[in-house]
Design a protein around this motif. Structure first.
Motif, short mmCIF file in Angstrom:
data_model
loop_
_atom_site.label_atom_id
_atom_site.label_comp_id
_atom_site.label_asym_id
_atom_site.label_seq_id
_atom_site.Cartn_x
_atom_site.Cartn_y
_atom_site.Cartn_z
N SER A 27 0.84 -1.20 0.00
CA SER A 27 0.00 0.00 0.00
C SER A 27 0.88 1.26 0.00
O SER A 27 1.98 1.26 0.54
N VAL A 28 0.40 2.30 -0.64
CA VAL A 28 1.13 3.57 -0.63
C VAL A 28 0.19 4.72 -0.29
O VAL A 28 -1.00 4.66 -0.58
N THR A 29 0.75 5.75 0.31
CA THR A 29 -0.01 6.97 0.50
C THR A 29 -0.36 7.48 -0.89
O THR A 29 0.49 7.55 -1.77
N HIS A 30 -1.61 7.80 -1.11
CA HIS A 30 -2.00 8.30 -2.43
C HIS A 30 -3.27 9.12 -2.34
O HIS A 30 -3.96 9.12 -1.31
N GLY A 31 -3.54 9.81 -3.41
CA GLY A 31 -4.73 10.65 -3.44
C GLY A 31 -5.07 11.00 -4.87
O GLY A 31 -4.32 10.68 -5.79
N GLY A 32 -6.20 11.63 -5.04
CA GLY A 32 -6.60 11.97 -6.40
C GLY A 32 -7.82 12.85 -6.43
O GLY A 32 -8.30 13.30 -5.39
N PHE A 33 -8.29 13.07 -7.65
CA PHE A 33 -9.43 13.98 -7.81
C PHE A 33 -10.23 13.62 -9.05
O PHE A 33 -9.78 12.86 -9.90
N GLY A 34 -11.43 14.17 -9.15
CA GLY A 34 -12.26 14.00 -10.33
C GLY A 34 -12.87 15.34 -10.72
O GLY A 34 -13.38 16.06 -9.85
#
Lengths: 493, 493
Positions: free
Chosen positions: A455-462
């Protein structure tokens, strides 16, 4: 010569060889001149023979001469053509398609640098002007042309829109590709309904009516009346699927159709629209996500101005907002404002007397709240961050203050929410317990796997693509930002 | 200064102003180095400090030193990292994600120019190696990883595929944009099932369960149980919608998801796949269409080699065909062959003893016929043109010999039909009479309108994107050319 050197040279020779063959193939291809090419030719020193085609946008027949404006969609300006009325095809009318032969000359008229003195105008396809619904030159209302989706591209208005949509689409891809993102086609048909973010469409077919193919499907225990063996839906978001790719790539994005069965005829809603979603691995702060969101908006909007300033200006002038240009350029020029949800609530609470829905810590932001916040920020887009956990989906990452999550909404003038984003909960135990609470653990095993294995720290958007066009161009209804709008009771063509 | 000159200068100043603001914004953005950037750094003259993240692809623990290969998806080669085993995080294992600090140095080992001598390796996300289904370094079968769609991007094989898919997608857009085509989003949900080309999926939602929005829909007479008020389907082709745009633009294309409810588990079929469709106005010969088809294939394939030769080579070497490279490069190097349907039938009739389905004039070409024809052409792609009218849809343009139409299929090695194209019947009377015969006139009124109002000679084509990847890379099953394959009884995630 060393072995790696030799390999490299062989590779270069291989590529060169096929490149040369490719070029020799290309020579075959003939280049036809379109109206835009012709308009950009200079003929200061005489005449240039031209031969082209297009549709007649407006027509003026005089006894001696016939004048018309010709376009083939390649230019926002039409080409003026003049022909001796005696020589002109009698079937000519507004809306018909013609083939024109003649000379390009310097124009003495106003509004154009060049024009064509035609020696022949031949009608390709007539246009029945008694019935043609777009025969007048005047501007039609968008409500009128929305009834004529198949003819709408022929109007100046919608033709302009389609050009900007093309430019903005390519700008989005260019932005991500330049930043090293990988384009991933997330699925349209999905067995997941993501966050339950909106009402979903289901997809089915009558399996009993399907012809049997040569390669007959294997026998299965699954429900044979259903094509997939279980319910399937149109995607409401590709985020979870993109997250799977974020287990292998640092940066990924998609840009595709998304569906919500919304019971709304409002000017901000479509049942089928385009979303741009991105996920970034090894990201530890919401600020990283917000930077990408802001850059993407700025880059896309700037590209529209840079490529088609006159068309962008056309929309700004049409807008009901007298300050549309000033508001829209703020999307590029101004640094977006950052504000926590708690700060936003404090701002709103001071104005609770003017709101239909009173603001309080824990309440969802209503359209009236969003609009007030943007106005409060002088029409500069504003990021609202760190929402109460109860307002955001299960995957939003818990902050160290337990009751909020690292989620962000971008609010823009007129449209309200343009983007949603968050850090994604990467800690197995926390997300497992949230899924347990929601009784979703079983169906999200695969999603939990992403947290069990590296697992990795991650993020995103739409981001809603149509909402960006709507906001930047000042278009009143989102239905006029897409070629074939679909909403409740409307699925024309 | 003249007025137009002044306007132009103002425009330039306006653009310059916002460009400068955009650039000043960009300076904020910090550039993080990915593995690819690091591998491309030179450190002939000493050490370079590095800090990066990634997943451990393979691991060798020795008493004194620990070696591992690190990747973050940005490069097809992994970065070798060496660390004193005493200093290394004990939780390290294959598949886990780590943060690495250290120095980039010239490598003395084989197979890499540089490596990292790490001073610290910190595990971000562990990987439970007892259960991790991809823990071995060895190559898994595609059938095995197809059961693990969410983890598949982590394998070298599928990661390579996704990179080529990204490159090929962008190559398609670049080809069309460079040629002056406009990208049009044709609708996914449609009330039309086009040519009845395949079995369709229908789209519906339970309207009674939808929450009522603030902007309550207007009262309508339509069937209130249905969201759109009539049956709606997932698109099987955007051609007819693109044709509407061809009434305003010379060249248009789309590139989006397409759906066929095919009752097949075969290696050439998917229920959800990507189509590239284009329409050209003012086109009078099939040759114009074929040139575009051929150029598009050549350009897309060449771009894959040019950008990722080693990955393309990886797939060619995996192929069951010993001559895959030679067959695939023919797609770029060779001039495609042209042959009429009648000529093709003559070729096939001579070999009727080897076919299951005997060939005769009027028969549809079977996969065995297609394969034979390509072989007959020495594995060079071949265009078959001018089919019997009865074999092609109503919109294909009638030739002057009444019983054939100006339609074309492109046949390629292994895959068979890659493309279909045709001139479209632009003559009102002829298309009206075909629609009358099929009893489709009523529902195709809008399509007839395109022929009543400024009709133009036009044509176009549609190419299956996955089939191009399958054919060029020599991939056995089309299910391994798309991130999330959907077919009968399979809709995982």
């Amino acid at each position: 010569m060393s072995a790696p050197m030799k390999t490299k040279m062989q590779s270069t020779l291989f590529k060169l060889n096929i490149w040369q063959r490719l070029c020799s193939y290309r020579c075959y291809s003939t280049l036809k001149k379109n109206i835009n090419d012709i308009l950009n030719q200079s003929c200061e020193n005489g005449k240039l023979p031209v031969s082209t085609e297009g549709w007649i946008k407006s027509l003026r027949k005089q006894k001696k001469f016939t004048f018309f404006h010709l376009n083939d969609g390649s230019s926002s300006t039409s080409l003026q053509v003049v022909i001796d009325s005696q020589l002109c095809d009698r079937l000519i009318s507004t809306g018909c398609s013609v083939h024109v032969e003649g000379d390009l000359v310097k124009s003495h008229g106003q509004g154009q640098a060049v024009e064509v003195q035609a020696s022949s105008v031949r009608v390709i396809g007539q246009c029945d002007n008694d019935e043609y619904p777009l025969k007048a030159k005047s501007n039609y209302t968008v409500e009128y042309t929305r009834q004529l989706l198949h003819l709408r591209p022929r109007t100046e208005h919608h033709s302009n829109l389609l050009k900007l949509r093309n430019t903005a689409s390519m700008a989005v891809h260019k932005y991500f590709q330049d930043q090293g993102y990988l384009f991933i086609h997330t699925p349209i048909i999905s067995s997941n309904d993501c966050e339950g973010a909106g009402e979903t469409f289901s997809v089915e077919t009558d399996v009993s009516k399907l012809p049997i193919q040569e390669d007959k499907p294997e026998q299965t225990n699954q429900d044979s009346k259903s094509f997939f063996g279980h319910p399937a839906y149109l995607t409401v978001s590709g985020q979870l699927h993109l997250e799977a790719a974020t287990g292998a790539f640092r940066k990924v994005y998609n840009f595709g159709p998304t569906f919500r069965a919304e019971n709304s005829v409002g000017r901000h809603h479509l049942a089928e629209f385009y979303m741009i979603e991105a996920e970034l691995a090894f990201t530890e702060t919401l600020e990283d996500i917000m930077k990408e969101m802001e850059s993407l908006v700025k880059h896309t909007c700037y590209t529209m101005i840079d490529s088609h300033e006159s068309i962008v200006d056309y929309f700004w002038k049409l807008s009901s907002h007298s300050e549309q240009k000033s508001i829209s350029t703020r999307l590029i020029e101004s640094n977006f404002i950052r504000m926590t949800y708690s700060e936003a609530i404090k701002v709103l609470e001071r104005k609770n007397d003017i709101f239909k829905f009173k603001a309080y810590w824990g309440c969802d932001l209503q359209k009236e709240h969003e609009k007030y916040l943007v106005k409060h920020c002088n029409n500069v887009p504003v990021f609202v961050t760190d929402f109460p956990a109860s307002l955001k989906p299960f995957y939003a990452r818990r902050n160290s203050e337990e009751n909020t999550v690292a989620a962000v909404d971008l609010l823009v003038p007129e449209v309200g929410e343009l983007f949603g984003g968050s850090l994604r909960e990467e800690r197995y135990d926390i997300i497992k317990s949230r899924l347990d609470d929601l009784q979703l653990t079983e169906s999200y095993q695969w999603y939990l796997d992403l947290r069990r294995y590296g697992s990795v720290t991650h993020g995103g958007f739409g981001m809603g693509f149509e909402r960006l066009l709507q906001c930047f161009l000042g278009i009143n209804s989102i239905k006029d930002t897409i070629p074939f709008p679909r909403w409740i009771h409307h699925c024309s063509l």
